[in-house]
Design a protein around this motif. Sequence first.
Motif, mmCIF file in Angstrom:
data_model
loop_
_atom_site.group_PDB
_atom_site.id
_atom_site.type_symbol
_atom_site.label_atom_id
_atom_site.label_comp_id
_atom_site.label_asym_id
_atom_site.label_seq_id
_atom_site.Cartn_x
_atom_site.Cartn_y
_atom_site.Cartn_z
ATOM 1 N N UNK A 17 -78.737 13.172 54.786
ATOM 2 C CA UNK A 17 -79.502 14.097 55.479
ATOM 3 C C UNK A 17 -79.485 15.247 54.577
ATOM 4 N N UNK A 18 -80.603 15.990 54.331
ATOM 5 C CA UNK A 18 -80.773 16.959 53.508
ATOM 6 C C UNK A 18 -81.222 18.091 54.248
ATOM 7 N N UNK A 19 -80.247 19.179 54.103
ATOM 8 C CA UNK A 19 -80.759 20.586 54.583
ATOM 9 C C UNK A 19 -81.731 21.284 54.052
ATOM 10 N N UNK A 20 -82.269 22.557 54.826
ATOM 11 C CA UNK A 20 -83.207 23.197 54.310
ATOM 12 C C UNK A 20 -82.431 24.127 52.972
ATOM 13 N N UNK A 21 -81.214 24.113 52.867
ATOM 14 C CA UNK A 21 -80.481 24.982 51.708
ATOM 15 C C UNK A 21 -80.207 23.807 50.653
ATOM 16 N N UNK A 22 -80.730 22.947 50.405
ATOM 17 C CA UNK A 22 -80.572 21.916 49.376
ATOM 18 C C UNK A 22 -79.192 21.247 49.125
ATOM 19 N N UNK A 33 -78.104 19.716 45.735
ATOM 20 C CA UNK A 33 -79.121 19.011 45.076
ATOM 21 C C UNK A 33 -79.816 19.725 43.888
ATOM 22 N N UNK A 34 -79.152 21.026 43.621
ATOM 23 C CA UNK A 34 -79.379 21.570 42.308
ATOM 24 C C UNK A 34 -78.780 20.871 41.061
ATOM 25 N N UNK A 35 -77.651 19.968 41.460
ATOM 26 C CA UNK A 35 -76.798 19.619 40.475
ATOM 27 C C UNK A 35 -77.050 18.264 39.946
ATOM 28 N N UNK A 36 -77.197 17.901 38.852
ATOM 29 C CA UNK A 36 -77.607 16.601 38.354
ATOM 30 C C UNK A 36 -76.944 15.424 39.096
ATOM 31 N N UNK A 37 -77.625 14.517 39.738
ATOM 32 C CA UNK A 37 -77.106 13.186 40.326
ATOM 33 C C UNK A 37 -76.306 13.472 41.700
#
Length: 123
Positions: A35-40, A64-68
């Motif tokens: 599940x992906x939230x609106x705040x990444x 999600x801002x971090x690699x992998x």
Amino acid sequence: MARSNDLAQRYKGANNLLKEFRAKNPKGKIITSAIISNDGIVVVSARVEDEQGGVGSGIADGDLQEEKSSSKAESAAIRRALLALGLESVESEEGEEEEQDDKKSDEKEEKKEDRKEDRKEER
């Protein structure tokens, strides 16, 4: 300090736990969802089912801002599910398994002796 370093070297990552799980449960199931939230933030849940009906679950998150991060979160969730199912998190030390087996054998022998004594007393 040497003890913690040794423990870190014996740590089992998700890949090793997966190999162990697959070797014991070739038909076992691993189910993940994200599940992906609106705040990444991604939240991954994992469910592991062995062939004997045992179930383990785990959850992990990542930015999600971090690699992998989604891959890392999935690996962490699967590892936690495998641990919840009962797999060991570290490799046993050399000879440790033999010592545990010896200890179990000794305990069984002691219990047998205790039962024999109890039977004699009952007579």
